[in-house]
Every structure is written in C-alpha cells, then in structure tokens.
Design a protein around this motif. Structure first.
Motif, mmCIF file in Angstrom:
data_model
loop_
_atom_site.group_PDB
_atom_site.id
_atom_site.type_symbol
_atom_site.label_atom_id
_atom_site.label_comp_id
_atom_site.label_asym_id
_atom_site.label_seq_id
_atom_site.Cartn_x
_atom_site.Cartn_y
_atom_site.Cartn_z
ATOM 1 N N SER A 1 29.565 -0.804 -3.790
ATOM 2 C CA SER A 1 29.418 0.453 -3.062
ATOM 3 C C SER A 1 28.874 0.175 -1.667
ATOM 4 N N THR A 2 29.068 1.113 -0.785
ATOM 5 C CA THR A 2 28.584 0.953 0.591
ATOM 6 C C THR A 2 27.703 2.124 1.023
ATOM 7 N N GLU A 3 27.409 3.033 0.096
ATOM 8 C CA GLU A 3 26.575 4.184 0.431
ATOM 9 C C GLU A 3 25.946 4.735 -0.835
ATOM 10 N N GLY A 4 24.921 5.590 -0.638
ATOM 11 C CA GLY A 4 24.263 6.213 -1.783
ATOM 12 C C GLY A 4 22.861 5.654 -2.017
ATOM 13 N N ILE A 5 22.085 6.384 -2.810
ATOM 14 C CA ILE A 5 20.704 5.963 -3.083
ATOM 15 C C ILE A 5 20.680 4.641 -3.848
ATOM 16 N N PRO B 1 0.835 -1.219 0.000
ATOM 17 C CA PRO B 1 0.000 0.000 0.000
ATOM 18 C C PRO B 1 0.865 1.261 0.000
ATOM 19 N N LEU B 2 0.405 2.268 -0.731
ATOM 20 C CA LEU B 2 1.147 3.533 -0.791
ATOM 21 C C LEU B 2 1.269 4.157 0.593
ATOM 22 N N GLN B 3 0.253 3.963 1.413
ATOM 23 C CA GLN B 3 0.304 4.515 2.765
ATOM 24 C C GLN B 3 1.510 3.952 3.534
ATOM 25 N N ASN B 4 1.770 2.649 3.370
ATOM 26 C CA ASN B 4 2.926 2.042 4.046
ATOM 27 C C ASN B 4 4.242 2.596 3.499
ATOM 28 N N ILE B 5 4.263 2.821 2.179
ATOM 29 C CA ILE B 5 5.483 3.349 1.563
ATOM 30 C C ILE B 5 5.763 4.763 2.087
ATOM 31 N N VAL B 6 4.714 5.591 2.161
ATOM 32 C CA VAL B 6 4.902 6.967 2.640
ATOM 33 C C VAL B 6 5.368 6.970 4.099
ATOM 34 N N GLN B 7 4.784 6.097 4.913
ATOM 35 C CA GLN B 7 5.198 6.030 6.322
ATOM 36 C C GLN B 7 6.657 5.562 6.436
ATOM 37 N N SER B 8 7.018 4.562 5.624
ATOM 38 C CA SER B 8 8.399 4.078 5.633
ATOM 39 C C SER B 8 9.358 5.143 5.116
ATOM 40 N N LEU B 9 8.904 5.908 4.119
ATOM 41 C CA LEU B 9 9.749 6.984 3.570
ATOM 42 C C LEU B 9 10.057 8.024 4.645
ATOM 43 N N TYR B 10 9.042 8.370 5.427
ATOM 44 C CA TYR B 10 9.261 9.347 6.501
ATOM 45 C C TYR B 10 10.219 8.788 7.561
ATOM 46 N N ASP B 11 9.977 7.527 7.953
ATOM 47 C CA ASP B 11 10.803 6.931 9.005
ATOM 48 C C ASP B 11 12.247 6.727 8.552
ATOM 49 N N THR B 12 12.413 6.451 7.260
ATOM 50 C CA THR B 12 13.746 6.095 6.757
ATOM 51 C C THR B 12 14.545 7.306 6.283
ATOM 52 N N TRP B 13 13.879 8.169 5.490
ATOM 53 C CA TRP B 13 14.610 9.247 4.817
ATOM 54 C C TRP B 13 14.481 10.598 5.521
ATOM 55 N N ILE B 14 13.411 10.811 6.250
ATOM 56 C CA ILE B 14 13.227 12.109 6.904
ATOM 57 C C ILE B 14 13.866 12.126 8.294
ATOM 58 N N GLY C 1 15.231 9.074 9.644
ATOM 59 C CA GLY C 1 16.075 7.890 9.776
ATOM 60 C C GLY C 1 17.503 8.130 9.335
ATOM 61 N N GLU C 2 18.250 7.027 9.243
ATOM 62 C CA GLU C 2 19.678 7.122 8.919
ATOM 63 C C GLU C 2 19.955 7.162 7.427
ATOM 64 N N ALA C 3 18.908 6.974 6.614
ATOM 65 C CA ALA C 3 19.137 6.957 5.160
ATOM 66 C C ALA C 3 19.495 8.325 4.611
ATOM 67 N N ARG C 4 19.344 9.369 5.421
ATOM 68 C CA ARG C 4 19.718 10.700 4.932
ATOM 69 C C ARG C 4 21.190 10.754 4.540
ATOM 70 N N SER C 5 22.021 9.963 5.215
ATOM 71 C CA SER C 5 23.451 9.964 4.865
ATOM 72 C C SER C 5 23.661 9.435 3.445
ATOM 73 N N ASP C 6 22.823 8.475 3.023
ATOM 74 C CA ASP C 6 22.922 7.984 1.639
ATOM 75 C C ASP C 6 22.525 9.075 0.651
ATOM 76 N N LEU C 7 21.497 9.855 1.017
ATOM 77 C CA LEU C 7 21.077 10.951 0.143
ATOM 78 C C LEU C 7 22.173 12.005 0.019
ATOM 79 N N TYR C 8 22.774 12.380 1.136
ATOM 80 C CA TYR C 8 23.849 13.376 1.096
ATOM 81 C C TYR C 8 25.032 12.868 0.276
ATOM 82 N N SER C 9 25.344 11.597 0.431
ATOM 83 C CA SER C 9 26.471 11.024 -0.316
ATOM 84 C C SER C 9 26.222 11.091 -1.817
ATOM 85 N N SER C 10 25.032 10.711 -2.237
ATOM 86 C CA SER C 10 24.716 10.741 -3.674
ATOM 87 C C SER C 10 24.748 12.170 -4.213
ATOM 88 N N LEU C 11 24.152 13.109 -3.464
ATOM 89 C CA LEU C 11 24.123 14.498 -3.938
ATOM 90 C C LEU C 11 25.535 15.089 -4.005
#
Length: 308
Positions: free
Chosen positions: A249-253, A86-99, A101-111
């Motif tokens: 690789s060990t980091e990044g989107i 369900p999209l609702q689960n994806i949005v909740q996971s996106l908030y927990d993970t990327w907003i 959570g620790e996945a922000r470091s992968d976003l910063y690395s890619s950018l």
C-alpha cells in the motif's frame, strides 16, 4: 346536527404532550413500554432518579483512563528509551503530523475505504440474511458453503485478492467487505429465524402484504440482533481497514504506521497507533449513539422488565 359540548364532548389524551410530575408522559420510551399507568409512572420515576447516578457513573468510568494518561505523561517524561519516548514528544509529533501535517491524507484515505466497505457489508449482510430467511430451502442448501467460507480468515485471502485486484482502493474495500459482512448476515438470519411464529401467523390472518409484514413484524423483532451484528462488523471493518494497508500500500493509517517503523521513527509510529485508537473509539461511540436511537423502544422495554 348538534355539536357535543361540556362533558359529552370527545376529549383528546394529551398526557404525552403535557406530562407533569403526576401525569406520566408516553413520549418517553421507558414510560411508553409500561403496559399500565402505574407501570408507566414507576418507569418514569425510576428513570428520573437514575439520571444523576448515570452521570456520576460516566464520570467514574473516565477517572482510570485519565489516571493512566497522567502516569504515562509523568513516568515517561525523562525517558531516553528509543521505543518508549516521552508522551509529551508523542503529543507534539501527533499535532505536527496529523493536525497540521500531511498525514491527514492518510487518515482521509483510511476513513473513505472504511465508510464504503462497511456500508456495502452492512447492506449486503442484511439483504442476504433476509433472503436466506425468506427462502428457507435455499438457505439450508447454501448454509454449509457459507459456514465453510466463513471460517476462512480474510487475511489468508489477502494475497489472492491483491493478485486479482491489484493494490488500489477496490482491493482494500473488498477486503473490508469480505470480512465485515459475516457478523451482520449471520445475526440477521438468526434474528429473523427467532421471530415468534404466532406473530407471523397473525400477520397472515390480517392479510398483511409481505412488505408490510417485514416492516412491521420481522424487522422490529430482529433489529436488536441485527444491530449486534452491525456492531461486530464495525470492529472487524476497522481491523481489516488497517490490515489491507499493511501490504503493498502507499497510503492509509496502516501504511503510515508500518512505514514509520521501517524508518525507525518510533515517535511517529506511536502517533499513528494513537490516531487509530481514536478513530476506533469515535466510530464506536457514534454507533452506540445511533443504536440507542434505533433501539429506543427495546432499551425501554428491557429497563421496565429489569425493574420488575
């Protein structure tokens, strides 16, 4: 010594500063592109009448995107599929993970890899393209080699680059540069080759220096094509940013998406794909905003030309 007064005093044109409904303002790019006062007035009137329509068109473009999101949300609400949660689960996971959570470091690395690689590719692409245009004999001599290397997919060079440079940031930046440099370089070269020879001859007659000629004649004339090349390079840089993170690789989107798929964490994997789409969209909108500023004169001239 007398001071001019009354009708004999020199007057300063202030239409661009105090333009009213009846006095066209030349500070407007579209209006300034007009060659006569009547053309400037027509351009300003046309632009003013188009603004509400442009706003409606912008809203109209979003309705289908919003409809897709609503349908996705509704139709997937009761989904029990492992691969289409369900999209609702994806949005909740996106908030927990990327907003939060620790996945922000992968976003910063890619950018970071994208920003460095794309900047280097843009500078080298414009610089090498300008040199090949300036030294035409050298350009003709190296053209076969350039086009031979150009047709080699950068992804095919990935194993060799990893073997030579390892799996760190230099490898990822190099892959982005090698892939993104070509559209900018070739468009720069073609754009400069398309400069009207009469303009270049006029610059010589006026004894302009080489630097002044490039700044006032060559770059403005080639800028639309250079920006087209940079825009194409942007899309390629985003793609290669992810590709470089899929192997060793060990980091990044890209690493995040692949690692989630291997753990069979499908909902988490979808969050990485959505974040990648958002990153690409934001970068494209930012580039378009910059492009409209850099090419304001060109866009204005095209608008007047299409108006007839």
């Amino acid at each position: 010594m007398t001071t001019p007064t009354g009708s004999e005093a020199p007057t300063r044109t202030t239409a661009g500063l105090t333009g009213s409904a009846d006095v066209p303002s030349t500070s407007d790019a579209v209006v300034a592109a007009g060659t006569t006062p009547s053309q400037q007035f027509a351009a300003r009137s046309a632009r003013r009448s188009r603004k509400p329509l442009q706003k409606l068109a912008g809203i109209w473009r979003l309705w289908f995107f919003a409809l897709v999101l609503v349908l996705w949300w509704v139709l997937s609400a009761d989904s029990t599929s492992t691969f289409f949660p369900p999209l609702q689960n994806i949005v909740q996971s996106l908030y927990d993970t990327w907003i939060v959570g620790e996945a922000r470091s992968d976003l910063y690395s890619s950018l970071r890899h994208f920003a460095i690689g794309y900047t280097i590719a843009g500078i080298l692409g414009v610089g090498i393209g300008a040199l090949l245009w300036k030294f035409q004999r050298v350009g003709h001599a190296v053209s076969p080699v350039l086009y031979f290397v150009y047709v080699i997919p950068t992804a095919a060079l990935l194993p060799a680059i990893v073997a030579i440079m390892g799996i760190g940031s230099p490898m990822k930046i190099t892959i982005v540069v090698l892939a993104a440099i070509w559209p900018t370089m070739l468009n720069t070269l073609d754009g400069m080759r398309g400069i009207d020879p009469i303009k270049l001859d006029t610059a010589k007659v006026l004894h302009m220096s080489s630097l002044t000629t490039v700044r006032t004649v060559v770059l403005p004339g080639a800028m639309p094509q250079i920006m087209a090349g940079l825009r194409h390079s942007l899309q390629i840089a985003v793609i290669m940013m992810v590709v470089s993170e899929l192997i060793a690789s060990t980091e990044g989107i890209g690493f995040f998406i692949l690692e989630a798929q291997q753990r069979f964490a499908i909902t988490t994997m979808w969050t990485g794909i959505i974040v990648l789409a958002l990153v690409g969209s934001v970068l494209t909108f930012l580039f378009i905003a910059v492009e409209r500023v850099v090419l304001a004169w060109y866009i204005g001239a095209r608008a007047v030309e299409q108006k007839g």
